[in-house]
Scaffold this active site. Sequence first.
Site, PDB file in Angstrom:
ATOM      1  N   CYS A  16       0.840  -1.188   0.000  1.00 47.41           N
ATOM      2  CA  CYS A  16       0.000   0.000   0.000  1.00 47.41           C
ATOM      3  C   CYS A  16       0.874   1.237   0.000  1.00 47.41           C
ATOM      4  O   CYS A  16       2.099   1.151   0.045  1.00 47.41           O
ATOM      5  CB  CYS A  16      -0.933   0.019   1.206  1.00 47.41           C
ATOM      6  N   CYS A  19       3.792   2.015   2.391  1.00 38.74           N
ATOM      7  CA  CYS A  19       5.085   1.365   2.185  1.00 38.74           C
ATOM      8  C   CYS A  19       6.084   2.314   1.529  1.00 38.74           C
ATOM      9  O   CYS A  19       7.298   2.141   1.673  1.00 38.74           O
ATOM     10  CB  CYS A  19       4.916   0.125   1.296  1.00 38.74           C
ATOM     11  N   CYS A  81      40.966 -14.159 -25.370  1.00 41.68           N
ATOM     12  CA  CYS A  81      41.791 -14.606 -24.252  1.00 41.68           C
ATOM     13  C   CYS A  81      41.154 -14.177 -22.934  1.00 41.68           C
ATOM     14  O   CYS A  81      40.131 -13.497 -22.911  1.00 41.68           O
ATOM     15  CB  CYS A  81      43.210 -14.034 -24.356  1.00 41.68           C
ATOM     16  N   CYS A  84      40.355 -10.488 -22.235  1.00 45.47           N
ATOM     17  CA  CYS A  84      39.086 -10.012 -22.790  1.00 45.47           C
ATOM     18  C   CYS A  84      37.959 -10.268 -21.791  1.00 45.47           C
ATOM     19  O   CYS A  84      37.096  -9.414 -21.563  1.00 45.47           O
ATOM     20  CB  CYS A  84      38.757 -10.720 -24.096  1.00 45.47           C
ATOM     21  N   ASP A 502      12.486  33.631 -26.186  1.00 46.49           N
ATOM     22  CA  ASP A 502      13.582  34.098 -27.025  1.00 46.49           C
ATOM     23  C   ASP A 502      12.998  34.399 -28.408  1.00 46.49           C
ATOM     24  O   ASP A 502      11.921  33.920 -28.759  1.00 46.49           O
ATOM     25  CB  ASP A 502      14.651  33.006 -27.104  1.00 46.49           C
ATOM     26  N   ASP A 698      15.922  28.129 -27.406  1.00 46.13           N
ATOM     27  CA  ASP A 698      16.444  27.008 -28.198  1.00 46.13           C
ATOM     28  C   ASP A 698      17.947  26.984 -28.344  1.00 46.13           C
ATOM     29  O   ASP A 698      18.503  25.990 -28.796  1.00 46.13           O
ATOM     30  CB  ASP A 698      15.827  27.026 -29.600  1.00 46.13           C
ATOM     31  N   ASP A 702      20.715  30.422 -24.561  1.00 44.25           N
ATOM     32  CA  ASP A 702      19.486  30.392 -23.761  1.00 44.25           C
ATOM     33  C   ASP A 702      19.608  29.473 -22.546  1.00 44.25           C
ATOM     34  O   ASP A 702      18.743  29.504 -21.667  1.00 44.25           O
ATOM     35  CB  ASP A 702      18.303  29.900 -24.614  1.00 44.25           C
TER      36      ASP A 702
END
Length: 825
Positions: A16, A19, A81, A84, A502, A698, A702
Amino acid sequence: MTNARTVQLIITKMGCASCVGRVETALRTVPCVEDASVNFATEIAQVTFTGPTSDITQALESAGYPAATRQIELEIDGMSCASCVSKIERALESAPGVVAAQVNLATEGATVSYLDGSTDAEALSQVSARLGYRARLKATQSDEEQTDAKAEDILKLTRATIFAAVLALPVFILEMGGHMIPAFHHWVHATLGEQTSQLIQFALTSALLVGPGRVFYLKGIPSLMRAAPDMNALVALGTGAAYLYSVTATFVPQALPQGTVNVYFEAAAVIVVLILLGRLLEARAKGKTGAAIRKLVGLQPKTARVEQNGTTVDRPIAEITVGDILQIRPGERVPVDADVLDGNSYVDESMITGEPVPVGKSAKDQVIGGTVNGTGALRVQASRVGTDTVLAQVIRMVEQAQGAKLPIQGLVDRITYRFVPAVIAIAGLTVVAWLIFGPSPTLPLALVAGVSVLIIACPCAMGLATPTSIMVGTGRAAELGVLFRKGDALQQLQQAKVVALDKTGTLTLGRPELDSIAPTNGFGQTEVLRLAAALEARSEHPIATAIARASPSDLPDVSNVQSLTGLGLQGQVEGRNILIGSHKLMEKNNIDLSDLQAEADARAAEGATPLFLAIDGQLAASLTVSDPIKPGTPEALARLHEMGITLAMVTGDNARTAQALADRLGIDHITAEVLPDGKLDAINRLRDLYGTLAFVGDGINDAPALAAADIGIAIGTGTDVAIETADVVLMSGDLRGVANAMEMSRQTMCNIRQNLGWAFGYNILLIPVAAGVLYPFGGPLLSPALAAGAMALSSVFVVSNALRLRRVRASMVENTPPTPKEAHA
């Protein structure tokens, strides 16, 4: 915050809303955890931490809410090997959310255990791929198997509910049927006998509580032992009390006071059935709240057609790498983000940007993974794959927004954290009050009232009120092309009093375009544009590029081109001497401008740049170039005005140009000729003057303003810096998205307030009724079964109300399709 990482964990055993507080407390006590936020609706915890993942898993385990884990098998290519193996193993183990990783050189595979929700197979494959070892999920485990867990849980819950109902129905009929139909009561007593009837009820109820109902005891009793009771504890206490009292009345009736020997098996049985039914309905409804995410995930195709050694082969998406050449046929979905190499087509990007009009694509354009190709064939080169694609980033943003916690939720969490203990205390006081002050028989009445209080209390509804609305609202917003990157922006945006914008790239397209041509002295418009474009095509100046871009494709040859710094260009086109440039260039060459000067001055006053064209020493035309207003901008600003928003423009452009644009768009307040630092001062002044402020921009310049505003809104076509700084991202460059974002914020917050009003009002009104405060005045004493039904319906109501947000329509929709030239511009 150094070396901090954020993961999303799926938390189990949360019964619930109360929790939530316990899980957050457990997480925040871990020294390396910097922040933790738990969403009850999604069962997801968003945790920012710096230390090992094991510390978090141990804390959750100790609190009784372990994090869900998954194990996957990866196939890894290129290992030669043991070095790796160790390299890949260390990289996988350090990946966010990974609990353990084992890499096997002999089988060329890896077994990875990770916290469910914190990462996925694709992200882990990319960890290995970044080291140069291509990895992919083993074919034995499909993506569908990973995403069907919720459906399987719902199926199990459905079976448990049906089985419980089958067991409870005879119990209900035997006990309640006699109360409703006296003749049935007499028949039961005559044929079965009271003792046999009670034994049948005992057997069926015992089977029900041990079977479908045991989940409440398995979760509720441990939470009581930890002194952190949850909703399961309330159900366990309520049904357990009714059951034990009934068992005593059935087998040891002499232990009870005379006149109090009654059985309540039907109450325990029906309570379990109704709560299981409520959880089933809630689970099915909650499953719908994630529809937006599933829809986005489903956009990406499973395979792509890749050019390889002169042929084309179908390859799984997980195996596509940057640089692969892909072929996209008409009607197919674009597999990954890519650059167009060959072909022309229109692509439907509506599921990413929210724009309903297909966008024209040709060579050098970009296409986004998940979008739908139109009638043309495209040949593209993959530019972003896996988690780097726009679609993956959108999904990640939506998930983060859905897991966010609004400021309003903090108060709710503090209440629900203490709610269940308070309900248990109220139930205890109710029993005591009935035993002391209640009429005879006091014990059964006290039991009924106490159990009803335990059952009717519903912290689930309170806990679901906010997160379900956030999930559905942010998901629907994403479908409309609006991404809420930060959760509190969803709450703050609807409080905005002023929107500052802007100019360049936000209100306008951000690049000059040819605006008008006014020919004179017998020259035609087509002829003028053809000659001017031929000459300007030799220049890289933005104004020259605008004229060249507006011209027809077949331009004549040009010779003797000379750039006149600060003035313009001169050259020969088809044997004619051409001059194009400012009025100073014309005056220097004794060209009479009287025919067109007044019109050029008027256009300059509006913020446009006038140019003049002379052919063989005679004025031929004036041309004006301007940064045009984006389509939809006037409508968007008008809609914001209708919403009661004050509009402001903050720009570095000159005041005359800014004022001209503001007059055309009806902008209320202008701040022009400011540097990036000046934008911050302008924002602070506007905030002081009007109140909560949203800034729309944008560009890189800005970013500071976006961060400083109460709500930063970035145009999705802008720079990555601006987008990363913003709270809200508009996937398209259309300002109508601002109005849509505002509308979505208002509708979502209204929905949250409705949910909270219902959840709190329900408990405030019905807990006293369940306790029996109306009984002395002739009112009802609520039965536990009815209490269980009301509790179940409360949660279902809250989730169903949140789902209404899925039907919210865009405040504004772009309806005007672009021309092919506009689409390719």
